[in-house]
Design a protein around this motif. Sequence first.
Motif, mmCIF file in Angstrom:
data_model
loop_
_atom_site.group_PDB
_atom_site.id
_atom_site.type_symbol
_atom_site.label_atom_id
_atom_site.label_comp_id
_atom_site.label_asym_id
_atom_site.label_seq_id
_atom_site.Cartn_x
_atom_site.Cartn_y
_atom_site.Cartn_z
ATOM 1 N N ASN A 62 -2.288 6.127 -2.028
ATOM 2 C CA ASN A 62 -3.301 6.119 -3.081
ATOM 3 C C ASN A 62 -3.746 4.733 -3.541
ATOM 4 O O ASN A 62 -4.859 4.583 -4.053
ATOM 5 N N THR A 63 -2.902 3.729 -3.377
ATOM 6 C CA THR A 63 -3.218 2.416 -3.960
ATOM 7 C C THR A 63 -3.015 1.271 -2.978
ATOM 8 O O THR A 63 -2.343 1.412 -1.954
ATOM 9 N N GLU A 64 -3.634 0.134 -3.332
ATOM 10 C CA GLU A 64 -3.491 -1.092 -2.553
ATOM 11 C C GLU A 64 -3.434 -2.265 -3.528
ATOM 12 O O GLU A 64 -4.222 -2.327 -4.474
ATOM 13 N N ASN A 65 -2.515 -3.197 -3.291
ATOM 14 C CA ASN A 65 -2.361 -4.345 -4.176
ATOM 15 C C ASN A 65 -2.188 -5.616 -3.354
ATOM 16 O O ASN A 65 -1.283 -5.703 -2.521
ATOM 17 N N GLU A 123 0.812 -1.209 0.000
ATOM 18 C CA GLU A 123 0.000 0.000 0.000
ATOM 19 C C GLU A 123 0.846 1.260 0.000
ATOM 20 O O GLU A 123 1.966 1.278 0.499
#
Length: 257
Positions: free
Chosen positions: A167-170, A164
């Motif tokens: 702005n994003t999460e993977n 993380e």
Amino acid sequence: MKKMGCLGLLLVCGIVLSGCSNGDTTKLEKQIDKISKSVDALHERVDELSETGVDISATKSSSDSKTESSKTDDKKETKDSTEETKESSESSKKKTEPKKGIKDYTMENEKVKVTVTDVDFIENLSSNLDKEGLVIIYYTLENISSEKIATNLTILDYLYVTEEDENTENQLSWGNELYRYKEFKEAYNKSTTDVKPGGKVESATSYYIIDNSKDIRIQVGADERFGMYGENAEAEETFTAKEIAKAFKANSKIEPK
């Protein structure tokens, strides 16, 4: 008492008439006659109300009391409703907010008990892999069901690992790499076993790191589909990119064979 008041009024009128005996009192007598009739009518109405048992002052007081009581009850119900909503919201928040920290946390359902015992990170991987490292999660798995379970597949059901930034999460995928390292060979061998009912295994699993510039969050949940969706976590912990880089340096001598 009301009759005495009416007689008094008539007496006053009589005195006035006597004082005006030398003048023309015809108009004044007519006015007094009207007043007398009005008083008699009012007197009859009061008597009717008295006979039916109606107390005007008491009726008004009772009505006011009921109105005030109704207002008080409405306020009480509104307050109680607000308090219940607040308590329900706080209770819901307590149930869904995960515990901060996963080390030594034990998750239990009707099938297993899982305790995360440690977390580590290594950077050196096989040269043919386009990854930047591994998340190593050490755990204890206890089978409390009536059937045997596969260690390495079962543990994946209760862990959810993500990279993380702001702005994003993977979501990270399972990294089947531990067998390549002598340091994890024993843990890997245990992960390939089946655990009998009542049995317990201490092992480890791993996840691939895609971008070592991001933080990594590890969550633990009790639902058997938690590893797929990461919903309703019981415990969680975030490891910053700086912490991961420090672990990489400490474990720099760990290399695949």
